[in-house]
Design an enzyme around this catalytic site. Structure first.
Site, PDB file in Angstrom:
ATOM      1  N   ASP A  34       0.838  -1.194   0.000  1.00 23.54           N
ATOM      2  CA  ASP A  34       0.000   0.000   0.000  1.00 23.54           C
ATOM      3  C   ASP A  34       0.880   1.253   0.000  1.00 23.54           C
ATOM      4  O   ASP A  34       1.883   1.330   0.713  1.00 23.54           O
ATOM      5  CB  ASP A  34      -0.881  -0.018   1.249  1.00 23.54           C
ATOM      6  CG  ASP A  34      -1.862   1.131   1.308  1.00 23.54           C
ATOM      7  OD1 ASP A  34      -2.749   1.181   0.452  1.00 23.54           O
ATOM      8  OD2 ASP A  34      -1.732   1.966   2.216  1.00 23.54           O
ATOM      9  N   GLU A  36      14.972 -14.849   0.075  1.00 15.62           N
ATOM     10  CA  GLU A  36      15.367 -15.894   1.005  1.00 15.62           C
ATOM     11  C   GLU A  36      14.441 -17.097   0.929  1.00 15.62           C
ATOM     12  O   GLU A  36      14.785 -18.190   1.386  1.00 15.62           O
ATOM     13  CB  GLU A  36      15.342 -15.369   2.446  1.00 15.62           C
ATOM     14  CG  GLU A  36      16.347 -14.281   2.775  1.00 15.62           C
ATOM     15  CD  GLU A  36      16.103 -13.684   4.157  1.00 15.62           C
ATOM     16  OE1 GLU A  36      15.206 -14.197   4.870  1.00 15.62           O
ATOM     17  OE2 GLU A  36      16.780 -12.712   4.510  1.00 15.62           O
TER      18      GLU A  36
END
Length: 562
Positions: free
Chosen positions: A218, A269
């Site tokens: 957002d 990751e």
């Protein structure tokens, strides 16, 4: 436990292996999707119970607007706890069950993250209010000493009124002011603060560890403010969230890119191509493309495309610019027509007056459009959009052809824009009304007992899902057919070639074996020679008595090239 990639696994995989490059993602507005416990508020269990209806559309993923712990001053975009579910929507266990069911159905799960600001009920902000000026607690936010009169600068909130709110000292005197791009209950974080950065990296990992496939970010063009916070008066005709050629000092500052590089390292990751999508209202598209460079985010909402009128030259120019600028940084373009912040495109595309983003429409809006014209243009526009290469976003209810809910009573409205402008702007409630599932059920099947946090229009029965499932000409079945064909012919990973010169009303292009002819004019047009005699795959409007060598007004048709 964190699922990590092997060191040999290149995070920048080949384009063909990256699902997000061509994905169609369905936005769920949780409070308005389905209510499982009859409190009038949609919830996570309601979503889980209805995921099959989304999977049947042949979309690739769902994106959920915020469901975190929140006072709900701005429909959950005021977050008090980033690592828990608000009781309105259920529990973390409900979230886990929803993710598991979505994955069973082959759907990825993307959730909203709100990093620009939090709720004023967030523990950090409460600590800041209790702390002294210059304290580490206040440094997590943007506090300033106000001048003798007025505010630290002239910035105006997106929701109307000043972007500053003053605090009160223990002795009752006026204290420091804090910055909030949105409502006063949504203080902005200070993203130059290392604690803020570390906290959000932890939030990313919390949800990634629970199986979340990505984040829609957002206000991804906010976060960093210009040095010195200089006065600025934006163009009054521009969109409140930005998108104008002249950047406001609170939008699109270069420092945001360092943040998203840090976030991309966290995403990489994890296995399974976890993604970041930017809500970045910036222009031109060459600037927006900076958010999706290879070491930053994966997608950015294409707001210039959403902002296009129902106009062939304007659309062609925006499509060309999108493919050029996103392609220049190795990113896919995304396409979108509706979301929870704009007037639904089944109404918006037939508006004749200007309607700046965020203002909304209501009973006193002049020149409200003919719903039939709006729906016809919406179906045509969707057929055009879903033929374009790249990713696409759908907003819940658009597959039903839902129009904007215009006649909401004043006392039912909840958007902060309505209150902060004293009713001068209607705001976004009209596109957030709960969905109709069953034509003759209480609340049209949204809840079993008729409860609904916003009132639904009484004439929505024909839009209900159960009324459309068996109707071959329904908007729902048009979406299903378009999305099936999009997958069948790999349009998301294809290439666009224009097959005609620029025209005032008609767009003609091919994407692989599919030829698309879109007549955006108000009169029938001759089909191009390439389409004459070709097999028709789908059209946006039911077949009428028109000539086989013409395309009706405001209609898009897909053909199969030999």
């Amino acid at each position: 436990m964190t699922q990590t990639r092997s060191e040999a696994d290149n995070p920048l995989q080949t384009e063909d292996s990256q699902w997000w490059r061509s994905s169609v993602i369905y936005q769920i507005y949780p409070r308005s999707f389905a209510d499982s416990n009859n409190d009038g508020m949609g919830d996570l269990r309601g979503i889980t119970q209805n995921l099959e209806s989304i999977a049947q559309l042949s979309v690739d993923a769902i994106w959920l607007s915020p469901f975190f712990t929140s006072p709900q001053k701005d429909a959950g975009y005021d977050v008090a706890d980033y690592c828990d579910v608000d009781p309105l929507f259920g529990t973390l266990e409900d979230f886990d069950a929803m993710v598991a069911r979505a994955h069973e159905l082959g759907l990825k799960v993307i959730i909203d993250l709100v990093p620009n600001h939090c709720s004023d009920q967030h523990p950090w902000f409460q600590q800041a209010l209790a702390a002294a000026p210059g304290s580490p607690e206040r440094d997590r936010f943007i506090f300033m000493d106000p001048p003798a009169q007025g505010h630290p600068n002239n910035w105006e909130s997106v929701f109307g009124g000043p972007m500053w709110t003053s605090t009160t000292n223990p002795d009752g005197s006026v204290g420091q002011s804090y910055l909030h791009i949105f409502d006063s209950s949504q203080p902005d974080f200070n993203w130059n603060n290392t604690e803020v950065r570390a906290m959000f990296r932890d939030v990313l990992r919390f949800w990634l560890d629970r199986g979340t496939d990505g984040f829609r970010v957002d206000v991804a063009h906010g976060l960093i403010k210009a040095e010195g916070l200089p006065d600025f008066t934006p163009d009054p005709t521009g969109a409140s969230m930005g998108g104008t050629e002249e950047l406001a000092p609170w939008w699109g500052q270069d420092g945001v890119h360092e943040i998203y590089r840090e976030w991309r390292e966290v995403m990489d990751e994890y296995d399974g191509e976890r993604v970041l999508c930017a809500e970045a209202w910036v222009s031109p598209l060459s600037l927006m493309a900076k958010w999706v460079r290879k070491d930053e985010m994966h997608q950015a909402f294409n707001f210039p495309y959403l902002s296009c009128d129902y106009n062939a030259p304007q659309l062609r120019k925006t499509i060309d610019e999108s493919l050029l600028e996103f392609g220049a940084v190795g990113a896919p373009s995304t396409w979108v027509l509706s979301n929870h912040d704009v007037v639904r495109h089944a109404t918006r595309l037939a508006l004749t007056d200007d309607n700046p983003q965020g203002e909304g429409i209501g009973p006193n809006t002049p020149n409200l459009p003919d719903p039939a014209v709006g729906l016809r243009r919406a179906r045509s526009s969707t057929a055009l959009m879903l033929a374009l290469p790249g990713g696409a976003y759908l907003y819940q209810g658009e597959e039903l052809g839902l129009p904007e809910a215009v006649d909401l009573p004043d006392d039912a409205r909840q958007d902060p824009t309505w209150f902060r402008t004293n009713g001068e702007r209607y705001g976004r409630d009209g596109c957030r009304v709960p969905l109709p599932w069953e034509s003759d059920a209480p609340a049209f099947g949204f809840s079993d007992n008729g409860e609904s946090w916003l009132p639904q229009p009484t004439d929505w029965a024909p839009y209900a899902r159960d009324m459309q499932v068996e109707d071959p000409d329904s908007t729902l079945n048009l979406y299903r057919r378009l999305l099936q064909l999009r997958k069948e012919y790999d349009l998301g990973t294809g290439d666009l070639t224009w097959n005609s010169e620029e025209d005032a009303d008609v767009l003609v292009f091919s994407n692989g074996k599919v030829l698309v002819v879109a007549n955006l004019g108000t009169t029938a047009q001759d089909l191009p020679e390439l389409a004459q005699g070709a097999q028709e795959l789908v059209r946006s409007q039911p077949v009428t008595g028109t000539s086989s060598v013409q395309i009706p007004a405001e209609t898009t048709i897909w053909f199969l090239l030999a």
